[in-house]
Design a protein around this motif. Structure first.
Motif, PDB file in Angstrom:
ATOM      1  N   UNK A 194       1.054  -1.301   0.056  1.00  0.00           N
ATOM      2  CA  UNK A 194      -0.040  -0.237   0.003  1.00  0.00           C
ATOM      3  C   UNK A 194       0.794   1.487  -0.003  1.00  0.00           C
ATOM      4  N   UNK A 195       2.169   1.150   0.360  1.00  0.00           N
ATOM      5  CA  UNK A 195       3.066   2.320   0.177  1.00  0.00           C
ATOM      6  C   UNK A 195       3.894   2.354  -0.950  1.00  0.00           C
ATOM      7  N   UNK A 196       4.151   1.078  -1.741  1.00  0.00           N
ATOM      8  CA  UNK A 196       4.888   1.073  -2.767  1.00  0.00           C
ATOM      9  C   UNK A 196       4.193   2.089  -3.829  1.00  0.00           C
ATOM     10  N   UNK A 197       5.383   2.809  -4.457  1.00  0.00           N
ATOM     11  CA  UNK A 197       4.954   3.633  -5.526  1.00  0.00           C
ATOM     12  C   UNK A 197       4.365   3.244  -6.770  1.00  0.00           C
ATOM     13  N   UNK A 198       4.507   1.855  -6.980  1.00  0.00           N
ATOM     14  CA  UNK A 198       3.924   1.179  -8.248  1.00  0.00           C
ATOM     15  C   UNK A 198       2.477   1.171  -8.146  1.00  0.00           C
TER      16      UNK A 198
ATOM     17  N   UNK B 137       7.137  13.812 -14.933  1.00  0.00           N
ATOM     18  CA  UNK B 137       6.280  12.799 -15.192  1.00  0.00           C
ATOM     19  C   UNK B 137       5.031  13.133 -16.039  1.00  0.00           C
ATOM     20  N   UNK B 138       4.648  14.447 -15.977  1.00  0.00           N
ATOM     21  CA  UNK B 138       3.659  15.160 -16.828  1.00  0.00           C
ATOM     22  C   UNK B 138       4.229  14.933 -18.327  1.00  0.00           C
ATOM     23  N   UNK B 139       5.303  15.317 -18.520  1.00  0.00           N
ATOM     24  CA  UNK B 139       5.916  15.387 -19.868  1.00  0.00           C
ATOM     25  C   UNK B 139       5.651  13.884 -20.287  1.00  0.00           C
ATOM     26  N   UNK B 140       6.046  12.878 -19.582  1.00  0.00           N
ATOM     27  CA  UNK B 140       5.989  11.370 -20.109  1.00  0.00           C
ATOM     28  C   UNK B 140       4.624  11.138 -20.515  1.00  0.00           C
ATOM     29  N   UNK B 141       3.476  11.636 -19.576  1.00  0.00           N
ATOM     30  CA  UNK B 141       2.343  11.214 -19.749  1.00  0.00           C
ATOM     31  C   UNK B 141       1.871  11.786 -21.207  1.00  0.00           C
TER      32      UNK B 141
ATOM     33  N   UNK C 240       9.369  13.022 -10.049  1.00  0.00           N
ATOM     34  CA  UNK C 240      10.218  12.073  -9.290  1.00  0.00           C
ATOM     35  C   UNK C 240       9.974  10.959 -10.206  1.00  0.00           C
ATOM     36  N   UNK C 241      11.019  10.320 -10.844  1.00  0.00           N
ATOM     37  CA  UNK C 241      11.004   9.334 -11.851  1.00  0.00           C
ATOM     38  C   UNK C 241      10.358   8.124 -11.222  1.00  0.00           C
ATOM     39  N   UNK C 242      10.641   8.011  -9.761  1.00  0.00           N
ATOM     40  CA  UNK C 242      10.079   6.500  -9.273  1.00  0.00           C
ATOM     41  C   UNK C 242       8.541   6.667  -9.400  1.00  0.00           C
ATOM     42  N   UNK C 243       7.721   7.684  -9.651  1.00  0.00           N
ATOM     43  CA  UNK C 243       6.319   7.820  -9.550  1.00  0.00           C
ATOM     44  C   UNK C 243       5.935   7.712 -11.055  1.00  0.00           C
ATOM     45  N   UNK C 244       6.841   7.824 -11.969  1.00  0.00           N
ATOM     46  CA  UNK C 244       6.520   8.042 -13.385  1.00  0.00           C
ATOM     47  C   UNK C 244       5.661   6.725 -13.942  1.00  0.00           C
TER      48      UNK C 244
ATOM     49  N   UNK D 158      -7.813   3.120   3.314  1.00  0.00           N
ATOM     50  CA  UNK D 158      -8.314   4.572   3.125  1.00  0.00           C
ATOM     51  C   UNK D 158      -6.993   5.227   2.532  1.00  0.00           C
ATOM     52  N   UNK D 159      -5.873   5.056   3.171  1.00  0.00           N
ATOM     53  CA  UNK D 159      -4.604   5.783   2.763  1.00  0.00           C
ATOM     54  C   UNK D 159      -3.562   4.817   2.317  1.00  0.00           C
ATOM     55  N   UNK D 160      -2.830   5.452   1.144  1.00  0.00           N
ATOM     56  CA  UNK D 160      -1.827   4.537   0.530  1.00  0.00           C
ATOM     57  C   UNK D 160      -1.148   5.465  -0.418  1.00  0.00           C
ATOM     58  N   UNK D 161       0.241   5.147  -0.878  1.00  0.00           N
ATOM     59  CA  UNK D 161       1.003   5.778  -1.684  1.00  0.00           C
ATOM     60  C   UNK D 161       0.090   6.693  -2.763  1.00  0.00           C
ATOM     61  N   UNK D 162      -1.041   5.921  -3.227  1.00  0.00           N
ATOM     62  CA  UNK D 162      -1.835   6.711  -4.295  1.00  0.00           C
ATOM     63  C   UNK D 162      -2.432   7.905  -3.804  1.00  0.00           C
ATOM     64  N   UNK D 163      -2.707   7.974  -2.462  1.00  0.00           N
ATOM     65  CA  UNK D 163      -3.370   9.264  -2.051  1.00  0.00           C
ATOM     66  C   UNK D 163      -2.738  10.402  -2.223  1.00  0.00           C
ATOM     67  N   UNK D 164      -1.306  10.293  -2.361  1.00  0.00           N
ATOM     68  CA  UNK D 164      -0.523  11.244  -2.869  1.00  0.00           C
ATOM     69  C   UNK D 164      -0.854  11.985  -4.032  1.00  0.00           C
ATOM     70  N   UNK D 165      -1.577  10.971  -4.894  1.00  0.00           N
ATOM     71  CA  UNK D 165      -1.785  11.449  -6.205  1.00  0.00           C
ATOM     72  C   UNK D 165      -3.362  11.813  -6.272  1.00  0.00           C
TER      73      UNK D 165
END
Length: 977
Positions: free
Chosen positions: A6-10, A415-419, A377-381, A170-177
């Motif tokens: 749940x905390x992994x950025x994948x 990351x936005x550019x990659x999207x 942050x490339x880890x989140x791309x 309820x909370x995960x790394x995804x919550x940051x997004x």
């Protein structure tokens, strides 16, 4: 340290690749919506995984509805923040205190479930992280709350007793997004469906349907992962998937949403297609569809229901689209995530342009200057690309979607550019939007939020010199403007003028569609802080054009008029009207037109049809001769009313629905005859003047025609500040609501200087001023009478240096509670203020005082009617009462509580009707503006302290039992569709 899933950025593991979403095919499916067993734990590891195993006894668990949020069903509570994260910012870590809901569903396969083939389990939306098991086998886990995730499950299914287990955090790394301005509402909030996948079934497919406006032809190609054939019987099309065909077609637009029914047939499945032919491009710095410039008359729309949160049923979605269409809205930005795909089906069918926005916002990182922002942050791309792909693949076959948006308020980053690069490579037929990068490096348009009118004008002239030169060559939209929080927004007409005047300015999207008030037994509707949140942003979540129950606000009615697709211009000298078609594509053949003359407050004396050429194309005008106004035997105002109504059958409203209207004064209002000649009489206890009795010590009016007045008429300048008066802490400029209170305008003191009797008048001299300040308003009340009427002339002279505008300027008086039926001739039906009066029309209006109130979730100034010539407060519709005639016309407000009580109220339920009807007769009102998140009041609508004189004539209104009550007018908030 290895982080838990749940905390992994994948984005997750186990899910199938994203693909096109479709609601139905001839393959069997099984909805798993309904009642699920539910257990809530305070942390992510409080309960073990044994609940996912076969034979687990969950009989003691609670139940929740799926789709649904557990916090909306009595388990925990919602949290509202606009920007800040409600947990420590330490990406990708989340708190140990992490509410976790275990969901369990047992199901049998239907009898007709095929014995061969595979199966796919689809989740359309889960917040914020889910781990899934079927029959004891873990399928995987995923993040990306508002996007679909599918799992291959055919090998695990059995005829009966299947056990589906889902653990939701309820909370995960995804919550940051997912830091969107809305309630945090965990749960399985969209559909869960089991799909049979027969051998040779359709997998992914992409419908390309372009339109050539020069030749009138459309080119169709359906790319499919599986061989098949595409048929469109109406067009005589029968081709192999992947093969292009060009045929004569009618194009799809938001005004003319022409869809063709087709079928993609593979060896094992037939999938219905709804095909709309259209081409989207930027040409010469302008967004064009099918070769024509379009103008967005749009709204931002969060998904919301006051009882179910983001779990919306199809009827609610249809209600939203119908209301938008009926209020001339032509576009939706899906703030700030892809909506339920069924909503896009409705946009295809009924006709709305759509900016489809990715489920991405990292707004809370502004608190640390965007340090550690995931989009840079490339880890989140990979997670960002996964979200972009799931949006595009899911929604790529919708004709209504013409723009992809990368997300909202994420700052800038790689990351936005990659999207953007991935989206361009996948879909060349749509444009890309993102507001947060002023360089516009990754976008096809320049987008801004809440730019003021002066900036929008500079942008229209391509004179916005701050940014790169390349940006000035792009089309411009306001992706958010006109903040509809509480009373407002104001200034929309002036924005629309700038959109019409400059080709580059291609419209905008009001923030937003609906108030996010949650139904509450104590507060009526709850907002931020009402659930004990540690951090919250109050009622900033209630900023919609419709109330939580989807009743239209006055702001929506005003917006409908501002963006109406027909313009009327009256030439009094020539006796003609010019009608201009403001549609982007449609002619006027679907509308019928009427004219009518109204004399004073009477019903239309003459009316008829206008013979508008039905072929009048977009942007074209026609001048039509009008019949002469009716002759009048007395002094009277005459008004010309012009109306455009739906004249052909449509799928979004009824016949005779009003699309556009205008009103013009043909003859001026005659002067009000002064009420003078009667001599005031000094008695032992009262001063008597005509129908009024006065207190000899204070000069205050105590009775009028024998009616005792609980509140004597006196000067009033205070209004309960609106959300737009109070403004926002990050807004520039003066926040008037706060300054008014700081100056003490909410507690003005009235000093009596003199009570004077002369042969023809009673004059009361006062000074009205706030404590601790050297400013004031020298106020003189002069009373005269002709024996039956009582006239009050108010003269106001400012003293001292007034550096702020006044909230209002007029008089307030109180009548007994029995006088609770209002009848007036002036603006209506709903409320209006100087810069929000587009929907206000002069006429005769009837309404109980209780229904004159606009039910804003947070009480504030409301309910004024503009341009009122006369008003009556009656004891019932036919009862006797008090009549007031204004000179000049005035703003009329009546309610059963005081301004001070409104000011003190936090919720509607704090307001209790009293035994007095408080009546405001205002010479002036300060405008509303949009400063709760946008610009303040334009200078022309500011109410400055300046010498003023105005008058009101009071008389008795006799009971008329023979009068028939009119049809009950819709209350504020209920549009007359």
């Amino acid at each position: 340290m290895e982080l838990p899933y749940l905390e992994d950025v994948s984005p997750g593991t186990g899910s199938l690749p994203p693909r096109a979403w479709y609601a139905r095919s001839d393959a069997t499916s099984l909805s798993l919506n309904g009642s699920w067993r539910f257990r809530l734990s305070p942390t992510a590891d409080a309960a073990d995984d044994s609940f996912a195993s076969d034979g687990y006894d969950a009989g003691a668990w609670d139940t929740v509805a799926v789709p649904g949020h557990w916090v909306m069903q009595g388990h925990g509570a919602p949290i509202y923040t606009n920007m800040v994260y409600p947990f420590p910012v330490d990406p990708p870590r989340v708190p140990t205190e992490n509410p976790t809901g275990d969901h369990l569903r047992t199901f049998d396969l239907p009898d007709d479930w095929p014995a061969t083939g595979g199966g796919t389990l689809r989740f359309d939306g889960v917040e914020s992280c889910a781990r899934v098991w079927l029959n004891g086998t873990e399928l995987g886990e995923f993040k990306g709350s508002r996007l679909p995730h599918e799992f291959a499950v055919g090998h695990l299914l059995k005829p009966s007793g299947n056990v589906l287990a889902v653990r939701v955090h309820q909370w995960s790394s995804g919550s940051y997004l997912e830091d969107q301005d809305q309630w945090w509402l965990p749960g399985i909030f969209r559909d869960v469906t089991l799909l049979h996948r027969p051998e040779g079934c359709a997998l992914d497919f992409f419908t390309h349907a372009s339109y050539d406006h020069r030749s009138g032809t459309g080119t169709l190609r359906v790319d499919s992962d599986v061989d098949g054939r595409v048929t469109v019987p109406e067009l005589g099309v029968d081709v192999a998937a992947g093969e292009s065909v060009t045929v004569a077609v009618e194009p799809w637009t938001a005004e003319t949403p022409r869809l063709y029914d087709g079928v993609l047939a593979t060896a094992g499945e037939r999938v219905p297609l709804r095909i709309g032919f259209r081409t989207v491009a930027v040409e010469d710095g302008v967004i064009k569809v099918n070769g024509r410039r379009i103008l967005f008359r749009g709204v931002n729309r969060h998904e919301f229901h006051p009882e179910t949160g983001r779990a919306l049923d199809r009827d609610t979605m249809r209600t939203d689209v119908l209301l938008m269409k009926q209020h001339n809205i032509n576009a939706v930005r899906t703030s700030h995530y892809p909506p339920h795909p069924a909503f896009l089906d409705l946009c295809d069918e009924l006709g709305l342009w759509v900016i489809d926005e990715c489920d991405l916002e990292t707004h809370g990182f502004t608190e640390q200057g965007w340090r550690d922002n995931p989009v840079d942050d490339d880890r989140w791309t990979p997670a960002l690309l996964d979200r972009a792909a799931r949006m595009v693949e899911r929604d790529k076959n919708h004709a209504s979607v013409i723009i992809w948006s990368l997300g909202n308020e994420c700052g800038t980053g790689r990351g936005l550019t990659a999207m953007a690069r991935w989206i361009r490579a996948r879909d060349t037929g749509r444009l890309i939007h993102y507001e947060g990068d002023p360089s516009c490096a990754d976008t096809d348009m320049y987008s801004r939020m809440y730019a003021d009118h002066a900036e929008v004008e500079r942008i229209g002239h391509r004179a916005d010199t701050e940014g790169p030169e390349s940006r000035r060559q792009l089309p411009f939209i306001l992706c958010e403007y006109g903040h509809a929080m509480g009373n407002g927004p104001g200034g929309l007409s002036e924005y629309q003028e700038l959109f019409d005047a400059h080709e580059r300015n291609q419209g905008g999207f009001i923030w937003e569609w609906i108030d996010h008030g949650i139904k509450h037994p104590e507060f009526g509707y709850a907002y931020g802080g009402d659930f004990g949140e540690e951090l919250h942003d109050g009622n900033f979540v209630c900023d919609g054009l419709v109330f939580p129950d989807r009743l239209p606000s006055p702001g929506l009615d005003a917006y409908k008029r501002v963006i109406q697709p027909v313009r009327f211009a009256y030439d009094e000298d020539a006796g003609t009207v010019r009608i201009t078609n403001l549609h982007d594509f449609a002619d006027l053949s679907h509308l019928s037109f009427e004219w009518a003359y109204h004399v004073d407050d009477e019903a239309a004396s003459e009316a008829g049809e206008l013979a508008v050429p039905p072929g009048l194309g977009p942007g074209e005008s026609v001048d039509l001769k009008l019949p002469d106004p009716p002759p009048t035997s007395r002094d009277a105002e005459t008004f010309l009313h012009l109306t455009a109504m739906v004249g052909v059958k449509t799928n979004w409203t009824k016949l005779d629905h009003g699309v556009a209207r205008a009103q013009f004064a043909v003859t001026p209002r005659p002067a009000v005859r002064p009420a003078t000649g009667e001599r005031p009489s000094q008695g032992a206890e009262f001063i008597t003047l005509g129908p009024g009795t006065f207190d000899p010590r204070t000069g205050e009016l105590r009775t009028l025609n024998g009616i005792p007045l609980p509140g004597a008429p006196r000067l009033d300048i205070w209004r309960a500040p609106t959300d737009n008066d109070n403004g926002a802490s990050w807004q520039g400029g003066q926040r008037n609501g706060l300054v008014w209170r700081e100056l003490g305008l909410h507690r003005m003191q009235h000093r009596l200087d003199a009570v004077e009797l002369t042969d023809d008048a009673l004059t009361v001299r006062t000074r009205v001023a706030p404590a601790a300040r050297d400013i004031g308003l020298r106020t003189v009340y002069r009373w005269t009478s002709d024996g039956s009427q009582l006239r009050l002339t108010v003269s106001v002279t400012p003293e001292g240096e007034w550096t702020v505008p006044l909230p209002r300027l007029g008089i307030r008086l109180g009548l007994p509670a029995a006088y609770g039926y209002a009848h007036w001739f002036g603006g209506g039906n709903g409320e209006a203020y100087p810069d929000t009066a587009a929907a206000s029309g002069i006429g005769r209006h009837f309404m109980p005082v209780d229904r004159m109130q606009t039910p804003y979730v947070r009480p504030q100034e409301n309910g004024a009617r503009a341009d009122v010539r006369w008003a009556e407060l009656r004891a019932g519709f036919t009862g006797e009462g008090v009549r007031v005639v204004g000179e000049p016309a005035f703003w009329f407000t009546a309610r059963r509580w005081t301004t001070e009580q409104i000011d003190a109220a936090a919720h509607r339920t704090d307001l209790t009707p009293g035994d007095t009807v408080w009546v405001h007769l205002d010479h002036g009102q300060h405008g509303i503006g949009s400063q709760s998140c946008g610009p303040g009041v334009l200078p022309r609508y500011e109410l400055h302290a300046a010498p003023a004189e105005f008058a009101f004539t009071f008389s008795r209104r006799e009971a008329t039992p023979e009068e028939e009550p009119p049809p009950v007018a819709p209350p504020p908030g209920r549009s007359s569709l």
